[in-house]
Motif scaffolding. Structure first.
Motif, PDB file in Angstrom:
ATOM      1  N   CYS A 828      88.225  77.561   0.386  1.00 40.37           N
ATOM      2  CA  CYS A 828      88.106  76.143   0.057  1.00 40.37           C
ATOM      3  C   CYS A 828      88.906  75.259   1.030  1.00 40.37           C
ATOM      4  N   PHE A 829      88.482  74.014   1.193  1.00 42.34           N
ATOM      5  CA  PHE A 829      89.175  73.035   2.031  1.00 42.34           C
ATOM      6  C   PHE A 829      88.814  71.641   1.529  1.00 42.34           C
ATOM      7  N   ASP A 830      89.538  70.631   1.994  1.00 40.02           N
ATOM      8  CA  ASP A 830      89.259  69.250   1.618  1.00 40.02           C
ATOM      9  C   ASP A 830      88.463  68.572   2.725  1.00 40.02           C
ATOM     10  N   ASP A 831      87.406  67.862   2.337  1.00 41.61           N
ATOM     11  CA  ASP A 831      86.592  67.177   3.344  1.00 41.61           C
ATOM     12  C   ASP A 831      87.212  65.843   3.730  1.00 41.61           C
ATOM     13  N   SER A 832      86.471  65.034   4.466  1.00 42.49           N
ATOM     14  CA  SER A 832      87.000  63.766   4.980  1.00 42.49           C
ATOM     15  C   SER A 832      87.292  62.765   3.875  1.00 42.49           C
ATOM     16  N   ARG A 833      86.772  63.046   2.676  1.00 43.17           N
ATOM     17  CA  ARG A 833      87.065  62.167   1.520  1.00 43.17           C
ATOM     18  C   ARG A 833      88.091  62.794   0.598  1.00 43.17           C
ATOM     19  N   ASP A 834      88.736  63.859   1.067  1.00 43.57           N
ATOM     20  CA  ASP A 834      89.686  64.627   0.261  1.00 43.57           C
ATOM     21  C   ASP A 834      89.046  65.226  -0.985  1.00 43.57           C
ATOM     22  N   LYS A 835      87.767  65.546  -0.866  1.00 48.16           N
ATOM     23  CA  LYS A 835      87.059  66.221  -1.953  1.00 48.16           C
ATOM     24  C   LYS A 835      87.035  67.721  -1.655  1.00 48.16           C
ATOM     25  N   PRO A 836      87.321  68.567  -2.651  1.00 51.74           N
ATOM     26  CA  PRO A 836      87.354  70.016  -2.389  1.00 51.74           C
ATOM     27  C   PRO A 836      85.957  70.582  -2.118  1.00 51.74           C
ATOM     28  N   GLN A 837      85.850  71.363  -1.054  1.00 56.03           N
ATOM     29  CA  GLN A 837      84.604  72.011  -0.676  1.00 56.03           C
ATOM     30  C   GLN A 837      84.853  73.506  -0.476  1.00 56.03           C
ATOM     31  N   ARG A 838      83.784  74.269  -0.462  1.00 54.19           N
ATOM     32  CA  ARG A 838      83.907  75.715  -0.283  1.00 54.19           C
ATOM     33  C   ARG A 838      82.891  76.187   0.757  1.00 54.19           C
ATOM     34  N   TRP A 839      83.343  76.988   1.700  1.00 56.84           N
ATOM     35  CA  TRP A 839      82.466  77.510   2.725  1.00 56.84           C
ATOM     36  C   TRP A 839      81.494  78.546   2.154  1.00 56.84           C
ATOM     37  N   SER A 840      80.219  78.431   2.538  1.00 52.92           N
ATOM     38  CA  SER A 840      79.231  79.469   2.229  1.00 52.92           C
ATOM     39  C   SER A 840      78.701  80.096   3.512  1.00 52.92           C
ATOM     40  N   ILE A 875      59.156  69.570   9.984  1.00 53.22           N
ATOM     41  CA  ILE A 875      59.645  70.067  11.272  1.00 53.22           C
ATOM     42  C   ILE A 875      60.371  68.960  12.019  1.00 53.22           C
ATOM     43  N   GLY A 876      61.573  69.276  12.477  1.00 49.26           N
ATOM     44  CA  GLY A 876      62.339  68.284  13.211  1.00 49.26           C
ATOM     45  C   GLY A 876      63.781  68.720  13.370  1.00 49.26           C
ATOM     46  N   LEU A 877      64.557  67.886  14.067  1.00 49.96           N
ATOM     47  CA  LEU A 877      65.969  68.161  14.330  1.00 49.96           C
ATOM     48  C   LEU A 877      66.826  67.513  13.253  1.00 49.96           C
ATOM     49  N   LYS A 878      67.766  68.275  12.692  1.00 48.62           N
ATOM     50  CA  LYS A 878      68.714  67.751  11.705  1.00 48.62           C
ATOM     51  C   LYS A 878      70.114  67.988  12.241  1.00 48.62           C
ATOM     52  N   GLU A 879      70.793  66.894  12.605  1.00 48.45           N
ATOM     53  CA  GLU A 879      72.116  66.999  13.197  1.00 48.45           C
ATOM     54  C   GLU A 879      73.201  67.021  12.122  1.00 48.45           C
ATOM     55  N   TRP A 880      74.305  67.665  12.441  1.00 44.85           N
ATOM     56  CA  TRP A 880      75.511  67.603  11.601  1.00 44.85           C
ATOM     57  C   TRP A 880      76.276  66.371  12.072  1.00 44.85           C
ATOM     58  N   VAL A 881      76.278  65.357  11.233  1.00 51.27           N
ATOM     59  CA  VAL A 881      76.707  64.019  11.677  1.00 51.27           C
ATOM     60  C   VAL A 881      78.225  63.940  11.839  1.00 51.27           C
ATOM     61  N   ARG A 882      78.629  63.025  12.761  1.00 51.66           N
ATOM     62  CA  ARG A 882      80.039  62.778  13.015  1.00 51.66           C
ATOM     63  C   ARG A 882      80.516  61.482  12.384  1.00 51.66           C
ATOM     64  N   ASP A 883      79.650  60.513  12.251  1.00 54.38           N
ATOM     65  CA  ASP A 883      80.110  59.162  11.957  1.00 54.38           C
ATOM     66  C   ASP A 883      79.697  58.635  10.590  1.00 54.38           C
ATOM     67  N   ALA A 884      79.265  59.501   9.683  1.00 57.14           N
ATOM     68  CA  ALA A 884      78.932  59.011   8.350  1.00 57.14           C
ATOM     69  C   ALA A 884      80.186  58.579   7.609  1.00 57.14           C
ATOM     70  N   LYS A 885      80.040  57.640   6.712  1.00 57.15           N
ATOM     71  CA  LYS A 885      81.196  57.139   5.974  1.00 57.15           C
ATOM     72  C   LYS A 885      81.625  58.106   4.877  1.00 57.15           C
ATOM     73  N   THR A 886      80.690  58.884   4.399  1.00 56.54           N
ATOM     74  CA  THR A 886      81.014  59.881   3.374  1.00 56.54           C
ATOM     75  C   THR A 886      80.401  61.208   3.765  1.00 56.54           C
ATOM     76  N   GLY A 887      80.825  62.278   3.121  1.00 50.11           N
ATOM     77  CA  GLY A 887      80.242  63.584   3.365  1.00 50.11           C
ATOM     78  C   GLY A 887      81.162  64.476   4.170  1.00 50.11           C
ATOM     79  N   VAL A 888      80.657  65.681   4.429  1.00 50.39           N
ATOM     80  CA  VAL A 888      81.403  66.667   5.201  1.00 50.39           C
ATOM     81  C   VAL A 888      81.130  66.382   6.674  1.00 50.39           C
ATOM     82  N   LEU A 889      82.019  65.652   7.319  1.00 46.94           N
ATOM     83  CA  LEU A 889      81.788  65.197   8.683  1.00 46.94           C
ATOM     84  C   LEU A 889      82.045  66.305   9.698  1.00 46.94           C
ATOM     85  N   TRP A 890      81.314  66.196  10.801  1.00 49.69           N
ATOM     86  CA  TRP A 890      81.506  67.110  11.919  1.00 49.69           C
ATOM     87  C   TRP A 890      82.657  66.577  12.769  1.00 49.69           C
TER      88      TRP A 890
END
Length: 948
Positions: A828-840, A875-890
């Motif tokens: 487990c770790f805390d994301d950019s919003r200090d919300k607990p997340q777990r690696w899968s 079908i398409g490209l889905k990026e792991w975003v860097r600049d979103a205001k919420t979420g698990v940021l890259w």
């Protein structure tokens, strides 16, 4: 004129005991000669039991018994000396099949309003069995089809019966042309002539409660010249309740008779399923045995016998099932069936069961010098790799694939041997086929299993001879195989503590304590077999066995068994709530026979409230004969991959099974490409695209798409042949459409300045990437570099739906229990919003770290999925975003968290931490092995042993 006398026994003694006493009346020792008597009992098993009981009783007086004529009713109509001239069941099927194959079905429009387009042997054989069964049903009542056609001439379906009568005439013509006698005609003749063996002066009938019409006619004829004694297991006071042949009358034993069954509710038991019935039966038998009663068990439901046998045997009892095992369960019959079917159905899937038979692998291995284990391994891998449509395709594909040259030799051998079935003689085809498979094997006739081989060799050849005698060839041998499958295996009775008798045999059981399972309405009184031509009302009008008569017979049988044990409280009946398939069942209606005042209590007993329906012997949540105890072996990895880490994060125990013990499931029934097959094919095509300098940098979707489609066609042609299975062809078309859409996406990506610099790039030790002190390995699907910004992007292809995107594919919300659980809190770790997340999954973050080390001049390293699902609009490209205001940021913090988790996982792997297992997985390759519950089905690690 001789007489026919009906005698009544009381309920107090068993039928078998009474019958033996009657036959031994006035005999004091020496030789008991019963050769002047024909003794009739209801079934073949009753014949055996009476002979055995007579021998035992005579031996007690140092005597012997001569009893040559102990018969059941069918034997009275077809005596042994006549049997050789009478058409067997197989011959009847062959004759009916030939009638149907030769008939112009347009001339029988009433019977076949929608005839098949082609009258194949399989169709003819299926309809033939229906017509044969109809004729036997009518024959038991002394009728032929033509008789019914005449009787029903004024009814609505008269034209149908007229068609049937014409077919019957054609059938009899064929039988007579083969110099055989039809069984039904022979029985009617026997009933009219009523011939007895020389020297016979009397006929004795013991407890036959449902004598067929023809047997009654035979008995009437016999009684004109011979003494006939009929014995009924009932008191003299009930004489008016039976007909002159000892059968219970419908008026006395039917639904309207107001019967009262002398069996109280406490001895009627409801059990949830088959295993529960068996366990409860064992418990009741033990209880009665402890009271000093002799005990026995039987079942009204034949499907319960195997469950009862297993449960009683597990308790230490020696169990025998007189119904025996059907020959279809024997490997020899399966080999014959699979071999014959494979030759006559060239589809590859028809060959697979035959090729996987142990006896076939052994024979082919001896002929080719290739070990059976190698054959089986190559067969499974070849099937998964190529999915051929026919044996011809399999031969062609294995010839061109270097990995399967040994299998190609095997397939050539088997294909050549299958030509044995082309012999015009069915018997010769079977003989040479069996010689090929079993000619080099030695058999021990004293071993039961080996004796079965000998019995079935002889029976298969005898049936093949019948096919030849009827003018059929090997293509007709399928009908002989049907007959062979139905024949019983000759199991030896031996010394048994319990014999599992069927419903009709239980009246002859003398034990004072009896438990009957399967007392459900579907079995007692059950339903008279449904016939498309003879509904129950028609059967009743024709004097055939019908539902009312079945009800009367079974009500009498249950009453007799109950009365016989009333003094000892020695009868218990068990009925199931559901069958083995989970279908609900009703208790036998016979258990409702009681006084009106007792009906509420009886209903409550038989139909309890569901909340109180589970008895004390209810099945535990899970039962195991044993729990798995794996050998504890250390993980000896010198490197670790992203897939290793994903597997360990999902479940450390399943990682142990897959990565340490190297267990894997083999899919032998695959009919289409698996998701992995599709993914591999798409990866291969896209790898080739990335390696082709002429097209990979193209900005034009059409050029890219044309190249991809051409490459896909070459690969699928080489792997699946020019005519793949229809299901595979559809999947290939799906891949083609996906690649066409990918071409449009790729052209857009290239237009943004991204250029492919690596594809299927292996992370090697030279990259010097460590996780937990071990070298990190893996293969990055694709790495792009932006010509404008200098940024890198690691891309993972996803050929299945990835609706959550890369962030959702790697991370899930951590629960409170996750944070409290020491076994997973390190994930487990805390994301950019200090919300607990777990690696899968850690794949993309670790690949990004590796790419940054490989290409240090990159301005930054991003990550994305390139999705290629079956639905082309996804079908398409889905990026792991860097600049979103919420979420698990890259960002760098995310990569550090991933690195920490990977290091800790490797440390635990190296330390041998493979427990506890994850309770449930969305996709579990070991679900069957672990019974969906690893914690129950596997011993804890401290019981596994020590490191090797």
């Amino acid at each position: 004129m001789a007489e026919r006398k009906i005698n009544f026994w009381n309920w107090d003694k068993a039928v078998l005991t009474r019958a033996v006493a009657e036959l031994m009346h006035g005999w004091s020792g020496g030789q008991l000669d019963l050769s002047q008597s024909v003794i009739i009992v209801p079934t073949g098993e009753a014949v055996r039991r009476l002979r055995e009981a007579l021998a035992v009783a005579a031996a007690e007086k140092d005597g012997a018994v001569i009893a040559p004529f102990v018969w059941h009713p069918e034997q009275a109509l077809i005596q042994a000396k006549q049997a050789n001239d009478i058409a067997s069941a197989l011959t009847e099927r062959l004759a009916w099949s030939r009638v149907l194959m030769e008939a112009n079905l347009a001339d029988f429009a009433a019977l076949f309003p929608n005839p098949p387009g082609e009258t194949s042997i399989a169709w003819a054989a299926s309809v033939a069995e229906t017509l044969r069964s109809l004729r036997h049903t009518l024959g038991a009542g002394g009728l032929a089809i033509k008789d019914v056609a005449r009787m029903f001439a004024s009814q609505d379906d008269a034209s149908r019966w007229s068609d049937l009568a014409l077919l019957e005439e054609a059938y009899l013509k064929i039988i007579r042309g083969w110099k055989m006698k039809d069984a039904q005609e022979a029985k009617r003749h026997a009933a009219e002539q009523a011939e007895l063996p020389a020297g016979v002066e009397r006929v004795i009938v013991f407890a036959v409660p449902d004598a067929p019409v023809l047997f009654r006619r035979w008995l009437e004829k016999v009684s004109a010249s011979c003494e006939v004694q009929i014995f009924v297991h009932a008191p003299e006071s009930g004489r008016a309740e039976f007909d002159p042949f000892g059968a219970p009358l419908v008026t006395a034993w039917g639904d309207e008779a107001g019967l009262v069954l002398p069996l109280n509710e406490e001895r009627m038991h409801r059990a949830p399923g088959p295993e529960d019935q068996a366990r409860l039966a064992a418990s009741l038998l033990n209880e009665m045995a402890s009271r000093g009663l002799s005990v026995a068990s039987g079942s009204a439901d034949p499907a319960l016998n195997s469950v009862l046998e297993g449960t009683f045997s597990a308790g230490g009892a020696r169990v025998f099932n007189p119904a025996s095992r059907a020959a279809r369960q024997h490997v020899l019959v399966q080999v014959l069936r699979d071999g014959w079917r494979a030759k006559h159905q060239p589809a590859w899937r028809a060959w697979l069961p035959f090729l996987r038979q142990h006896d076939v692998l052994d024979a082919v291995g001896k002929e080719t010098g290739i070990m059976p284990g190698i054959i089986l391994d190559q067969l499974d891998k070849f099937h998964a790799a190529h999915l051929p449509a026919t044996l011809e395709d399999a031969l062609a594909l294995s010839k061109t694939d270097d990995a399967f040259q040994q299998l190609h030799v095997v397939l050539n051998t088997v294909a050549a041997r299958s030509e044995l079935w082309a012999h015009p003689s069915s018997a010769e085809a079977v003989r040479t086929f069996l010689e090929w498979i079993y000619g080099a094997r030695e058999f021990n006739s004293s071993a039961e299993n080996h004796r079965h081989y000998g019995e079935l060799f002889s029976e298969a050849l005898r049936l093949a001879d019948e096919v030849d005698a009827a003018g059929g060839g090997a293509e007709w041998f399928g009908l002989a195989l049907d007959a062979l499958e139905e024949s019983p295996l000759g199991d030896v009775h031996g010394a048994a503590d319990l014999v599992l008798y069927g419903w009709l045999e239980l009246l002859w059981e003398p034990a004072r304590g009896l438990v009957i399972t399967g007392m459900n309405d579907a079995h007692v009184p059950g339903i008279v077999v449904k016939d498309p031509f003879l509904p129950d009302k028609a059967r009743e009008s024709l004097g055939l066995s019908c539902q009312k008569q079945r009800r009367a017979r079974d009500a009498y049988l249950l009453r007799a068994m109950s009365e016989q044990r009333r003094a000892d409280d020695g009868l218990h009946v068990i009925f199931g709530h559901v069958n083995a398939d989970g279908d609900a069942m009703r208790p036998s209606r016979l258990l409702m026979d009681c006084e009106d005042k007792n009906l509420p209590a009886r209903v409550k007993r038989l139909f309890p409230n569901e909340n109180s329906a589970v008895p004390s012997s209810s099945r535990p949540r899970r039962e195991l004969a044993f729990a798995l105890r794996p050998e504890l072996t250390p993980w000896k990895g010198v490197s670790v991959s992203a897939s290793d880490l994903k597997s360990y994060l999902a479940c450390p125990f399943r990682f142990y099974l897959a990565k340490v013990l190297r267990l894997k499931e083999v899919e032998t029934g695959q009919r289409e490409l698996s998701p992995i097959d599709i993914g591999n094919m798409m990866h291969d095509v896209l790898k080739a695209f990335a390696d082709c300098s002429e097209v990979k940098d193209s900005h034009h979707a059409k050029d890219i798409g044309d190249w991809l489609e051409s490459n896909l066609e070459k690969r699928t042609m080489g792997r699946y042949g020019p005519q793949p299975l229809f299901s595979v062809a559809l999947q290939i078309e799906s891949m083609r459409q996906r690649l066409r859409k990918f071409a449009e996406v790729q052209a857009g990506i290239r237009g943004e300045g991204w250029k492919i610099i690596a594809a299927e790039e292996r992370i090697t030790p030279e990259w010097d990437i460590k996780m937990g002190g071990l070298t990190f390995s893996g293969k990055i699907d694709r790495v792009d570099k932006n010509e404008k910004t200098g940024a890198l992007r690691v891309i993972d292809y996803k050929t299945s739906a990835a609706s959550k995107g890369p962030a959702g594919g790697h991370v899930k919300k951590a629960s409170h229990s996750d944070l409290e659980n020491e076994h997973v809190q390190w994930q487990c770790f805390d994301d950019s919003r200090d919300k607990p997340q777990r690696w899968s999954d850690l794949q993309l973050p670790l690949y990004a770290l590796a790419a940054a080390a490989k290409w240090p001049d990159a301005s930054k390293v991003d990550a994305a999925y390139l999705c290629l699902p079956a639905a082309v609009d996804g079908i398409g490209l889905k990026e792991w975003v860097r600049d979103a205001k919420t979420g698990v940021l890259w960002n760098d913090e995310l990569l550090k968290a991933a690195k920490y988790c990977a290091d800790e996982a490797v440390r635990r792997m190296s330390a041998g931490v493979f427990w506890p297992p994850t309770e449930k997985l969305a996709y579990d390759d070991f679900a069957d092995l672990l019974l969906d519950d690893a914690a129950v089905s596997v011993r804890p690690p401290e019981e596994w042993g020590t490191f090797a």
